[in-house]
Design an enzyme around this catalytic site. Structure first.
Site, mmCIF file in Angstrom:
data_model
loop_
_atom_site.group_PDB
_atom_site.id
_atom_site.type_symbol
_atom_site.label_atom_id
_atom_site.label_comp_id
_atom_site.label_asym_id
_atom_site.label_seq_id
_atom_site.Cartn_x
_atom_site.Cartn_y
_atom_site.Cartn_z
ATOM 1 C CG MET A 161 34.908 45.199 40.455
ATOM 2 S SD MET A 161 34.317 44.695 38.819
ATOM 3 C CE MET A 161 35.420 43.348 38.445
ATOM 4 C CG ASN A 194 36.054 36.641 44.913
ATOM 5 O OD1 ASN A 194 35.939 35.948 45.922
ATOM 6 N ND2 ASN A 194 36.537 36.170 43.786
ATOM 7 C CD GLU A 239 47.758 38.531 51.647
ATOM 8 O OE1 GLU A 239 48.436 39.403 52.234
ATOM 9 O OE2 GLU A 239 46.791 37.930 52.186
ATOM 10 C CG HIS A 293 41.548 42.686 46.159
ATOM 11 N ND1 HIS A 293 41.144 41.414 45.834
ATOM 12 C CD2 HIS A 293 41.221 43.468 45.098
ATOM 13 C CE1 HIS A 293 40.575 41.426 44.640
ATOM 14 N NE2 HIS A 293 40.622 42.652 44.163
ATOM 15 C CE LYS A 333 45.185 40.907 38.442
ATOM 16 N NZ LYS A 333 44.385 40.836 37.183
ATOM 17 C CD GLN A 354 41.605 49.017 36.808
ATOM 18 O OE1 GLN A 354 40.619 48.400 36.454
ATOM 19 N NE2 GLN A 354 42.166 48.836 38.000
ATOM 20 C CB SER A 392 43.368 37.227 39.055
ATOM 21 O OG SER A 392 42.143 37.512 38.400
ATOM 22 N NE ARG A 431 37.141 38.163 35.046
ATOM 23 C CZ ARG A 431 37.155 39.484 35.173
ATOM 24 N NH1 ARG A 431 38.263 40.093 35.551
ATOM 25 N NH2 ARG A 431 36.057 40.198 34.932
#
Length: 278
Positions: free
Chosen positions: A26, A28, A31, A33, A146, A150, A182, A184
């Site tokens: 998504m 943003n 590290e 990702h 993480k 999912q 994350s 977030r």
């Protein structure tokens, strides 16, 4: 590196390309990702990364509108990692109808653990990932551990819907103090950021107790939740599950995972620790 915004253009590119590894995101990017991207690069010369903030997986009152959109910064990071294509469709491209008329409904998992607290979330995840699989046609797709639930949903739909795609789980990226990376995390205040690693420490403590023949699963779950609550967290759940299916753990299970979700201030954090028993 190409940035592609339409399905037609991506399919044209895909026609003459060999093996492709895919990382759906998504945006943003952090590290964690990029670790997925590096794993993908090991698996195929051509890596496609999608960047799409998927409205379907956000519930009412969640952070869809404020979720950071940082396409140019993300593209710069991905170019440096040798990514072949960034697929960044807008909402009308991926959802041309006002509403998605057909959805992928995960089974029991969508109503348990995080699904219990985020109704419709895993339906949204399963639907968008299925669409992206059909568009990108990857040979390999990388997902982080993480988001353990999912990952289980993605493994299940890949098998049951006969996607010819190898799903590669990638270990959770962590800050030096153990906090799971994350997007977030940026919502945390300075004080909350200092407190946030407690979640991982509590899960590690449960994991260690399990290794010491601790079969009182409910007691271990309750103890960890109580510790978090006492430190000011609002706990959704701490649960011990079978690692392969996320079914309820039973005596004799050797591969377990301890999962948790809890709010620190207004920020909901999730984490997990895998446990292998002798």
């Amino acid at each position: 590196m190409q940035i592609i915004h339409t399905i037609r253009e991506l399919r044209t590119w895909r026609e003459n390309i060999g093996k492709v590894a895919f990382v759906p995101t998504m945006g943003n990017l952090h590290e964690g990702h990029l670790a997925l991207v590096r794993e993908a690069r090991k698996r195929a010369d051509n890596v496609v990364v999608s960047i799409f903030v998927n409205r379907l997986q956000f519930g009412q009152g969640e952070d869809f509108d404020k979720y950071p959109r940082t396409l140019q910064q993300d593209a710069d990071k991905l170019a440096a990692e040798g990514v072949a294509v960034v697929f960044a469709p807008d909402e009308k491209e991926l959802y041309p109808n006002v509403e998605q008329r057909y959805n992928v409904e995960p089974p029991h998992l969508q109503n348990e653990l995080c699904g219990k607290f985020r109704p419709g979330h895993f339906r949204g995840v399963a639907t968008v990932v299925s669409k992206l699989f059909n568009i990108v046609l990857p040979d390999v797709a990388c997902f982080g551990k993480k988001d353990y639930q999912q990952l289980a949903v993605i493994k299940g739909l890949t098998e049951d819907l006969n996607f010819d795609i190898e799903i590669v789980p990638v270990d959770t990226g962590r800050a030096a103090d153990g906090l799971a990376l994350s997007s977030r995390n940026r919502y945390l205040s300075v004080g909350e950021r200092a407190e946030a690693p407690r979640l991982y420490r509590e899960l590690q403590a449960v994991a260690e107790s399990l290794k010491q023949a601790g079969l009182d699963y409910a007691g271990l779950e309750r103890q960890a939740a109580d510790h978090l609550t006492a430190a000011g967290w609002l706990v959704d759940y701490v649960e011990i599950r079978r690692a392969d299916t996320l079914e309820m753990a039973r005596a004799g299970d050797k591969k377990l995972v301890v999962l948790a979700a809890a709010r620190l201030g207004t920020t909901r954090l999730i984490d997990n620790v895998e446990v292998g028993l002798p």
